[in-house]
Design a protein around this motif. Structure first.
Motif, PDB file in Angstrom:
ATOM      1  N   LEU A   1       0.829  -1.212   0.000  1.00 50.76           N
ATOM      2  CA  LEU A   1       0.000   0.000   0.000  1.00 50.76           C
ATOM      3  C   LEU A   1       0.861   1.260   0.000  1.00 50.76           C
ATOM      4  O   LEU A   1       0.592   2.214  -0.738  1.00 50.76           O
ATOM      5  CB  LEU A   1      -0.919  -0.007   1.233  1.00 50.76           C
ATOM      6  N   GLY A   2       1.909   1.252   0.826  1.00 48.31           N
ATOM      7  CA  GLY A   2       2.787   2.421   0.909  1.00 48.31           C
ATOM      8  C   GLY A   2       3.535   2.683  -0.381  1.00 48.31           C
ATOM      9  O   GLY A   2       3.704   3.832  -0.792  1.00 48.31           O
ATOM     10  N   GLY A   3       3.992   1.616  -1.039  1.00 53.61           N
ATOM     11  CA  GLY A   3       4.726   1.776  -2.294  1.00 53.61           C
ATOM     12  C   GLY A   3       3.876   2.371  -3.388  1.00 53.61           C
ATOM     13  O   GLY A   3       4.295   3.281  -4.122  1.00 53.61           O
ATOM     14  N   VAL A   4       2.647   1.873  -3.505  1.00 56.32           N
ATOM     15  CA  VAL A   4       1.730   2.412  -4.516  1.00 56.32           C
ATOM     16  C   VAL A   4       1.405   3.870  -4.214  1.00 56.32           C
ATOM     17  O   VAL A   4       1.416   4.728  -5.110  1.00 56.32           O
ATOM     18  CB  VAL A   4       0.439   1.567  -4.573  1.00 56.32           C
ATOM     19  N   GLY A   5       1.114   4.157  -2.946  1.00 52.65           N
ATOM     20  CA  GLY A   5       0.830   5.543  -2.563  1.00 52.65           C
ATOM     21  C   GLY A   5       2.006   6.461  -2.824  1.00 52.65           C
ATOM     22  O   GLY A   5       1.834   7.604  -3.266  1.00 52.65           O
ATOM     23  N   PHE A   6       3.217   5.980  -2.576  1.00 52.59           N
ATOM     24  CA  PHE A   6       4.429   6.759  -2.804  1.00 52.59           C
ATOM     25  C   PHE A   6       4.556   7.150  -4.284  1.00 52.59           C
ATOM     26  O   PHE A   6       4.798   8.313  -4.621  1.00 52.59           O
ATOM     27  CB  PHE A   6       5.636   5.939  -2.362  1.00 52.59           C
ATOM     28  N   VAL A   7       4.370   6.178  -5.173  1.00 50.85           N
ATOM     29  CA  VAL A   7       4.498   6.444  -6.614  1.00 50.85           C
ATOM     30  C   VAL A   7       3.423   7.413  -7.087  1.00 50.85           C
ATOM     31  O   VAL A   7       3.708   8.390  -7.802  1.00 50.85           O
ATOM     32  CB  VAL A   7       4.429   5.126  -7.406  1.00 50.85           C
ATOM     33  N   PHE A   8       2.173   7.176  -6.686  1.00 50.78           N
ATOM     34  CA  PHE A   8       1.090   8.049  -7.121  1.00 50.78           C
ATOM     35  C   PHE A   8       1.257   9.467  -6.580  1.00 50.78           C
ATOM     36  O   PHE A   8       0.953  10.451  -7.266  1.00 50.78           O
ATOM     37  CB  PHE A   8      -0.260   7.480  -6.678  1.00 50.78           C
ATOM     38  N   LEU A   9       1.760   9.590  -5.353  1.00 50.26           N
ATOM     39  CA  LEU A   9       1.986  10.910  -4.773  1.00 50.26           C
ATOM     40  C   LEU A   9       3.045  11.682  -5.547  1.00 50.26           C
ATOM     41  O   LEU A   9       2.901  12.891  -5.790  1.00 50.26           O
ATOM     42  CB  LEU A   9       2.392  10.780  -3.304  1.00 50.26           C
ATOM     43  N   ILE A  10       4.115  10.996  -5.954  1.00 51.89           N
ATOM     44  CA  ILE A  10       5.155  11.653  -6.751  1.00 51.89           C
ATOM     45  C   ILE A  10       4.582  12.136  -8.081  1.00 51.89           C
ATOM     46  O   ILE A  10       4.876  13.252  -8.540  1.00 51.89           O
ATOM     47  CB  ILE A  10       6.332  10.694  -6.984  1.00 51.89           C
ATOM     48  N   PHE A  11       3.741  11.311  -8.717  1.00 56.41           N
ATOM     49  CA  PHE A  11       3.094  11.723  -9.968  1.00 56.41           C
ATOM     50  C   PHE A  11       2.298  13.008  -9.765  1.00 56.41           C
ATOM     51  O   PHE A  11       2.402  13.954 -10.562  1.00 56.41           O
ATOM     52  CB  PHE A  11       2.153  10.626 -10.480  1.00 56.41           C
ATOM     53  N   HIS A  12       1.510  13.059  -8.694  1.00 51.13           N
ATOM     54  CA  HIS A  12       0.688  14.240  -8.436  1.00 51.13           C
ATOM     55  C   HIS A  12       1.544  15.455  -8.094  1.00 51.13           C
ATOM     56  O   HIS A  12       1.216  16.579  -8.488  1.00 51.13           O
ATOM     57  CB  HIS A  12      -0.289  13.956  -7.295  1.00 51.13           C
ATOM     58  N   ALA A  13       2.642  15.238  -7.394  1.00 52.13           N
ATOM     59  CA  ALA A  13       3.524  16.350  -7.044  1.00 52.13           C
ATOM     60  C   ALA A  13       4.135  16.970  -8.300  1.00 52.13           C
ATOM     61  O   ALA A  13       4.216  18.200  -8.424  1.00 52.13           O
ATOM     62  CB  ALA A  13       4.623  15.876  -6.100  1.00 52.13           C
ATOM     63  N   ILE A  14       4.561  16.122  -9.240  1.00 51.84           N
ATOM     64  CA  ILE A  14       5.139  16.643 -10.481  1.00 51.84           C
ATOM     65  C   ILE A  14       4.070  17.371 -11.286  1.00 51.84           C
ATOM     66  O   ILE A  14       4.316  18.455 -11.844  1.00 51.84           O
ATOM     67  CB  ILE A  14       5.758  15.499 -11.303  1.00 51.84           C
ATOM     68  N   GLN A  15       2.876  16.791 -11.376  1.00 53.83           N
ATOM     69  CA  GLN A  15       1.791  17.453 -12.091  1.00 53.83           C
ATOM     70  C   GLN A  15       1.496  18.835 -11.493  1.00 53.83           C
ATOM     71  O   GLN A  15       1.214  19.787 -12.224  1.00 53.83           O
ATOM     72  CB  GLN A  15       0.523  16.602 -12.046  1.00 53.83           C
TER      73      GLN A  15
END
Length: 232
Positions: A140-154
């Motif tokens: 769960l943490g790994g998936v959340g980490f990746v998606f959060l980075i995507f949103h931060a860059i966006q």
């Protein structure tokens, strides 16, 4: 056309844009590609269609705003809304496989190497309950980490921020997420309930390699419905 040729064609055509049009288009491109709810091949097809429209407008002496309007984010969101949806749960599962594989390698490969160098036993004792907790939380943490980075860059796109501010936000977001993800590693060592299992260190190392390789394969293999966007 499959995804890789589309990306190569996009890279080639982008060189035809003037500086302003190229900068705006590349922000739109990154924003749309980071949208993990849309299918890859259809995303690349519409990005190439947009690029061709911009090149045509440029030949006629027009700026990219003649195609996209001045609100680039709203335009990019409108494209995303039109794209076919991918199964986000499947994507999350693939990311979780990669993340778990990398974490297993990170956790056990160094122990294996040092034990070989020191001539120590190549075995490890694993608490089953702690390991199950670790797998669930880290997935769960790994998936959340990746998606959060995507949103931060966006979030940094279309804002005309200096580079240090953009990279700083992404770095802070990544660092905080990483620290949160590392919490289960420490909790895992604190849990001491239920049965334990002794096994060779080679087993979790090989498991990490298999999980990471399988995850990367599933992430980057061509989708069976490539090209559907154009045909529809």
């Amino acid at each position: 056309m499959s995804e890789k040729p589309l990306i190569k064609e996009n890279n080639r055509l982008r060189e035809k844009l003037n500086q302003h049009n190229k900068e705006v288009y590349e922000d739109i491109l990154v924003y749309i590609r980071l949208n993990y709810t849309s299918k890859n091949e259809e995303t690349e097809e519409i990005l190439n269609d947009l690029l061709n429209h911009i090149i045509e407008a440029q030949r006629n002496g027009k700026k990219i705003e003649e195609v996209t309007g001045k609100d680039y984010r709203t335009y990019a969101d409108s494209i995303i809304e039109e794209l076919p949806r991918r199964n986000v749960w499947k994507l999350a599962g693939k990311i979780a496989l990669v993340f778990l594989g990398v974490m297993y390698l990170f956790s056990f490969l160094t122990d294996l190497v040092f034990n070989i160098i020191d001539g120590a036993p190549l075995s490890v004792t694993i608490d089953v309950a702690a390991e199950v907790f670790y797998i669930v939380i880290m997935s769960l943490g790994g998936v959340g980490f990746v998606f959060l980075i995507f949103h931060a860059i966006q979030y940094t796109l279309f804002r005309n921020w200096p580079a240090w501010k953009e990279y700083g936000l992404v770095f802070i977001g990544g660092a905080v997420s990483f620290l949160i993800v590392m919490i289960p590693v420490f909790l895992k060592n604190a849990i001491d309930i239920g049965p334990s299992l002794e096994m060779s260190l080679w087993i979790p190392v090989l498991l990490g390699i298999i999980l990471a390789a399988l995850g990367f394969y599933l992430l980057f293999k061509p989708e069976s419905n490539a090209g559907r966007y154009r045909s529809e």
